[in-house]
Design an enzyme around this catalytic site. Structure first.
Site, short mmCIF file in Angstrom:
data_model
loop_
_atom_site.label_atom_id
_atom_site.label_comp_id
_atom_site.label_asym_id
_atom_site.label_seq_id
_atom_site.Cartn_x
_atom_site.Cartn_y
_atom_site.Cartn_z
N PHE A 94 21.87 53.04 -33.86
CA PHE A 94 21.28 51.70 -33.93
C PHE A 94 20.53 51.49 -35.24
O PHE A 94 20.45 50.37 -35.74
CB PHE A 94 20.34 51.48 -32.74
CG PHE A 94 21.06 51.15 -31.46
CD1 PHE A 94 22.40 50.82 -31.45
CD2 PHE A 94 20.38 51.17 -30.25
CE1 PHE A 94 23.07 50.52 -30.28
CE2 PHE A 94 21.04 50.87 -29.06
CZ PHE A 94 22.39 50.54 -29.08
N ILE A 152 37.25 50.25 -35.88
CA ILE A 152 36.53 51.07 -36.85
C ILE A 152 36.98 50.70 -38.26
O ILE A 152 38.12 50.96 -38.65
CB ILE A 152 36.76 52.57 -36.57
CG1 ILE A 152 36.47 52.89 -35.10
CG2 ILE A 152 35.90 53.40 -37.51
CD1 ILE A 152 35.10 52.46 -34.61
N GLU A 184 28.76 44.23 -34.85
CA GLU A 184 27.35 44.56 -35.01
C GLU A 184 26.46 43.76 -34.06
O GLU A 184 25.34 43.38 -34.39
CB GLU A 184 26.86 44.35 -36.46
CG GLU A 184 27.83 44.74 -37.54
CD GLU A 184 28.26 46.20 -37.51
OE1 GLU A 184 27.95 46.89 -36.53
OE2 GLU A 184 28.93 46.63 -38.45
N PHE A 225 32.68 54.66 -39.61
CA PHE A 225 31.59 54.83 -38.64
C PHE A 225 32.16 54.60 -37.25
O PHE A 225 32.45 53.47 -36.87
CB PHE A 225 30.50 53.81 -38.97
CG PHE A 225 29.22 53.92 -38.18
CD1 PHE A 225 28.21 54.78 -38.60
CD2 PHE A 225 29.01 53.14 -37.06
CE1 PHE A 225 27.01 54.85 -37.91
CE2 PHE A 225 27.82 53.21 -36.36
CZ PHE A 225 26.81 54.07 -36.78
N PHE A 236 19.25 42.93 -19.86
CA PHE A 236 20.52 43.63 -19.96
C PHE A 236 20.96 44.10 -18.58
O PHE A 236 20.12 44.49 -17.75
CB PHE A 236 20.40 44.84 -20.91
CG PHE A 236 20.17 44.46 -22.33
CD1 PHE A 236 21.23 44.23 -23.18
CD2 PHE A 236 18.89 44.33 -22.82
CE1 PHE A 236 21.03 43.88 -24.50
CE2 PHE A 236 18.66 43.98 -24.15
CZ PHE A 236 19.74 43.75 -24.97
#
Length: 387
Positions: free
Chosen positions: A239, A166, A366, A132, A386
């Site tokens: 997400f 990855i 994650e 991914f 953020f």
């Protein structure tokens, strides 16, 4: 005899017989295949590719998905499997997460029927491996800043860019690659044998040594429209996959913590100093009590989150709650457990420090603590913090 289960709240009574049966099957697999070998695998920085088919035969790959050879298990059953796998090692649970929660979920949720038929049965069996590709060298916590691009070229696409950290990339058969396009963020299925695709392992590492993380280079990769995930548009798509992985992590971290606690308790009962087992000392008992409290609370958090997920009412900030709390507390449990071993605790003869080193990576991927704190902060205040 002391109770080594740490189940002082009788949490087992909250699970069905079918859920406990699955948990015990995975626990036995870990005891038979992972525990006797993990010291060597970790020391040699070796991921045992051969266990993929074994895990596939047990229905552990994409187990929360339905059809295409997937087991169609509940969220709670998936969580229990993650807990047992990570009691063996975070790297083994990470394999299941990358394969099932990330790569397979992307194809299952956003792929065409042809894509699902091509990839999912082999991935569920462990015959094919997926990775991914979202994180980049300059875009970790802020995927909106990714630089990988996919440009239209006639009736196809040309991909260029790089991905970093990855999982499984060097052994994968297919890579789910996220790239910026004129249509916004899109997902592409890239067979890893495609010209222009290269993956190099990231090493040496201090944690996750029985796992594979790699850097991917994408150079003028040419793909047809059949490579595009048709239902993946914008950041919502990756997400969605990340939340599946984050959910499994909150369970897995408690498995690592439980294994560290059990190792420390056994050692405390066997190791004698000043004429007594060190488990008779007040400070040792305080450490053990603190560990049990956090393991029990964290398992309750994971279970309640799983029930919400199975009911279809789980919110993303609740996943952040569990990931943030459980990984943070699991690291503290493993560090405290290591202290009981004294100097012996820094060797691979015992599991707590190995778990703690692994969990430093789990705490980062994650979504870091900071990202999940801000997700919860926005949910609490209604104000995004953020940058």
């Amino acid at each position: 005899m002391p109770d080594l289960s740490a189940d002082y709240l009788d949490l087992d009574s909250l699970f069905s017989a079918e859920e406990l049966k699955l948990r015990d099957q995975v626990r036995e697999f870990v005891r038979a295949r992972i525990t006797p070998n993990i010291r060597r695998w970790y020391e040699d920085a070796y991921f045992p590719r051969e266990i993929a088919q074994e895990m596939g035969a047990l229905g552990l790959l994409g187990m929360h998905l339905t059809g295409y050879g997937c087991a169609g298990r509940s969220a709670v059953e998936y969580g229990l499997a993650c807990m047992e796998l990570e009691a063996g090692d975070s790297g083994i649970r990470t394999f299941s997460s990358v394969q099932g929660s990330l790569a397979m979920t992307a194809i299952h949720r956003f792929g065409s029927e042809e894509q699902k038929q091509r990839w999912l049965p082999g991935m569920a069996a462990g015959d094919l491996i997926g990775c991914f590709g979202l994180t980049e060298p300059e875009a970790g916590s802020d995927p909106a800043e990714m630089r990988t691009t996919a440009e239209r070229d006639g009736d196809g696409w040309v991909l260029n860019g790089a991905k970093r950290w990855i999982g499984l990339a060097t052994i994968a058969n297919v890579a789910v690659i996220w790239a910026k396009t004129d249509e916004g963020l899109r997902g592409f299925l890239v067979p890893t044998g495609t010209a222009g695709f290269t993956a190099m392992p990231i090493e040496p590492k201090l944690g996750m040594r029985a796992s594979i993380q790699a850097e991917i280079s994408l150079t003028d990769i040419r793909l047809g429209d059949e490579a595009v995930l048709p239902d993946a548009h914008g950041l919502r798509a990756p997400f969605t996959c990340l939340n599946e992985a984050r959910y499994g992590i909150m369970w897995g971290a408690m498995g690592a913590a439980r294994d560290a606690y059990e190792a420390a308790l056994n050692y405390a009962l066997e190791r004698h100093q000043f004429g007594e087992p060190i488990g008779a000392f007040q400070l040792t008992q305080q450490k053990l009590v603190d560990m049990v409290l956090e393991i029990q609370k964290g398992t309750l958090v994971a279970l309640h989150t799983g029930r919400l997920k199975d009911a279809g009412v789980l919110r993303h900030e609740q996943i952040s709650f569990g990931k943030l709390n459980n990984v943070r507390e699991a690291i503290e449990v493993c560090r405290e457990a290591r202290m009981i071993f004294g100097g012996n605790g820094i060797t691979l003869d015992y599991s707590p420090l190995r778990h703690a080193c692994n969990l430093e990576a789990v705490r980062t991927y994650e979504g870091t603590d900071e990202i999940h704190t801000l997700i919860m902060g926005k949910a609490i205040t209604g104000l995004p913090a953020f940058a």
